[in-house]
Design a protein around this motif. Structure first.
Motif, PDB file in Angstrom:
ATOM      1  N   THR A 120       2.348 -41.548 -27.262  1.00 17.90           N
ATOM      2  CA  THR A 120       2.259 -41.639 -28.722  1.00 17.90           C
ATOM      3  C   THR A 120       2.863 -42.950 -29.200  1.00 17.90           C
ATOM      4  O   THR A 120       3.695 -43.558 -28.538  1.00 17.90           O
ATOM      5  CB  THR A 120       3.003 -40.472 -29.394  1.00 17.90           C
ATOM      6  OG1 THR A 120       4.375 -40.473 -28.949  1.00 17.90           O
ATOM      7  CG2 THR A 120       2.354 -39.132 -29.028  1.00 17.90           C
ATOM      8  N   ALA A 178      -0.606 -42.178 -21.533  1.00 18.85           N
ATOM      9  CA  ALA A 178      -1.474 -42.008 -22.704  1.00 18.85           C
ATOM     10  C   ALA A 178      -2.698 -41.171 -22.367  1.00 18.85           C
ATOM     11  O   ALA A 178      -3.407 -40.723 -23.266  1.00 18.85           O
ATOM     12  CB  ALA A 178      -1.896 -43.370 -23.253  1.00 18.85           C
ATOM     13  N   TYR A 194      -8.299 -40.179 -21.025  1.00 22.33           N
ATOM     14  CA  TYR A 194      -9.378 -39.900 -21.971  1.00 22.33           C
ATOM     15  C   TYR A 194      -9.130 -40.520 -23.344  1.00 22.33           C
ATOM     16  O   TYR A 194     -10.039 -40.578 -24.160  1.00 22.33           O
ATOM     17  CB  TYR A 194      -9.586 -38.387 -22.112  1.00 22.33           C
ATOM     18  CG  TYR A 194      -9.999 -37.730 -20.821  1.00 22.33           C
ATOM     19  CD1 TYR A 194     -11.256 -37.989 -20.259  1.00 22.33           C
ATOM     20  CD2 TYR A 194      -9.141 -36.880 -20.150  1.00 22.33           C
ATOM     21  CE1 TYR A 194     -11.630 -37.403 -19.053  1.00 22.33           C
ATOM     22  CE2 TYR A 194      -9.508 -36.285 -18.952  1.00 22.33           C
ATOM     23  CZ  TYR A 194     -10.745 -36.552 -18.408  1.00 22.33           C
ATOM     24  OH  TYR A 194     -11.112 -35.976 -17.223  1.00 22.33           O
ATOM     25  N   SER A 195      -7.905 -40.969 -23.620  1.00 25.39           N
ATOM     26  CA  SER A 195      -7.643 -41.646 -24.888  1.00 25.39           C
ATOM     27  C   SER A 195      -8.119 -43.090 -24.797  1.00 25.39           C
ATOM     28  O   SER A 195      -8.193 -43.667 -23.707  1.00 25.39           O
ATOM     29  CB  SER A 195      -6.145 -41.617 -25.214  1.00 25.39           C
ATOM     30  OG  SER A 195      -5.421 -42.436 -24.312  1.00 25.39           O
ATOM     31  N   GLU A 239      -4.583 -51.040 -29.001  1.00 23.91           N
ATOM     32  CA  GLU A 239      -5.578 -50.623 -29.973  1.00 23.91           C
ATOM     33  C   GLU A 239      -6.212 -51.763 -30.741  1.00 23.91           C
ATOM     34  O   GLU A 239      -7.236 -51.583 -31.388  1.00 23.91           O
ATOM     35  CB  GLU A 239      -4.938 -49.631 -30.963  1.00 23.91           C
ATOM     36  CG  GLU A 239      -4.551 -48.311 -30.305  1.00 23.91           C
ATOM     37  CD  GLU A 239      -3.781 -47.404 -31.242  1.00 23.91           C
ATOM     38  OE1 GLU A 239      -3.392 -47.880 -32.336  1.00 23.91           O
ATOM     39  OE2 GLU A 239      -3.567 -46.232 -30.888  1.00 23.91           O
ATOM     40  N   LYS A 265      -7.690 -45.491 -21.616  1.00 18.64           N
ATOM     41  CA  LYS A 265      -8.835 -46.026 -20.882  1.00 18.64           C
ATOM     42  C   LYS A 265      -8.710 -47.530 -20.702  1.00 18.64           C
ATOM     43  O   LYS A 265      -8.948 -48.066 -19.620  1.00 18.64           O
ATOM     44  CB  LYS A 265     -10.130 -45.704 -21.634  1.00 18.64           C
ATOM     45  CG  LYS A 265     -10.559 -44.247 -21.581  1.00 18.64           C
ATOM     46  CD  LYS A 265     -11.843 -44.049 -22.352  1.00 18.64           C
ATOM     47  CE  LYS A 265     -12.296 -42.593 -22.323  1.00 18.64           C
ATOM     48  NZ  LYS A 265     -13.530 -42.379 -23.114  1.00 18.64           N
TER      49      LYS A 265
END
Length: 303
Positions: free
Chosen positions: A133, A75, A78-79, A159, A83
């Motif tokens: 993704t 992933a 930096y996403s 998320e 992280k």
């Protein structure tokens, strides 16, 4: 609500205890050389016993692992999901421990003793990767070459929270369940395999939603003329397997016997009669009995 004990054990991680040495306020008194010799001998034996214990723990750890584990963050660092994955699961080896814990649970469920060793799958390596993704579902499993497996986690599991550990454990558990299950050389109906994975998750302590919450969809249409474990949603199949498992177990406990029987038969191929043998009765009859139970429950719920 407190997590199920099995779920707690899957989430549990290894901790390290540090022992400190307190300084003496004054010089110790002189000790006889004979006493020193005895103490030295005792310390040597304790050290040897400790070393043997450490070696035994290491050997058990290696034996329980049995395959190489690679953790990959596709992933990107930096996403936001990348992280979180790197910080909470990759940098501290927690992801590796979760793979080991979930693998041990599924392996012990499907192959509980030496009588099952001859049917145990060979696994040489598992790669756990955070996919770049989002994809349907929370986990996908691929096998690019024999005995090597890739468990891909959807970034969506990262998320919902900075450290949604139960979601991660569930995803890895389902991935490892799919790794350890045979698939009849690709002939087993996918919905049945997915239902078996769902049922294994429930045995580990994850909640399996009520089968009858989907209202009219819970009961099959007679004109379909197919068995219930080939045309339903995976969660419906999981409830059917649980129902059959509880019927087979004394006291209705349901300990995964149906799953073990099915997995044993799926080593070399798949035929519908394998389900009949695993259930100990014709699959059509089991489906009819299960449908009757659901219709009865829906009737009572509507009163």
């Amino acid at each position: 609500m407190e997590a199920h004990p099995l779920l707690q054990s899957l989430i549990a991680t290894t901790s390290t205890t540090t022992y400190g040495v307190r300084a003496l306020s004054s010089p110790p008194p002189k000790v006889d050389s004979h006493v020193i010799s005895n103490v030295s001998g005792i310390l040597f034996r304790l050290t040897l016993i400790t070393l043997i214990g450490i070696l035994a723990i290491w050997a058990n750890h290696e034996a329980s692992k049995g395959f190489s584990i690679t953790i990959v963050n596709d992933a990107g660092k930096y996403s936001l999901p990348g992280k979180h994955f790197s910080l909470f699961y990759q940098a501290n080896d927690k992801a590796t421990r979760i793979v080991l814990n979930t693998s041990r649970f599924v392996e012990n469920l499907l192959y509980p003793n030496k009588d099952f060793l001859h049917m145990r799958k060979q696994i040489d390596g598992v790669t756990l990767r955070l996919a770049p993704t989002v994809f349907p579902g929370i986990v996908a499993v691929d096998s690019p070459k024999p005995y090597e497996y890739i468990i891909s986690l959807s970034p969506s599991v990262m998320e919902t929270s900075n450290n949604n550990e139960e979601a991660i454990v569930l995803a890895v558990l389902q991935g490892m369940a799919r790794v350890w299950l045979w698939d009849g050389n690709g002939a087993t109906p996918p919905v049945l395999l997915n239902g078996m994975v769902e049922y294994i998750s429930s045995l580990a302590g994850f909640t399996l939603a009520e089968a009858w919450t989907s209202s009219g969809d819970a009961t099959r249409s007679p004109e379909k003329n197919v068995v219930c474990w080939t045309d339903e949603q995976p969660r419906m199949v999981a409830w059917f397997l649980r129902y059959c498992d509880q019927r087979k177990q004394p006291g209705g406990g349901g300990g995964g016997e149906v799953i073990r029987r099915l997995n044993q038969k799926m080593r070399t191929g798949w035929h519908d009669w394998m389900m009949d043998e695993a259930l100990g009765m014709a699959g059509q009859h089991a489906c009819a009995s299960y449908d009757m139970l659901i219709r009865h429950h829906n009737l009572l719920s509507s009163m």
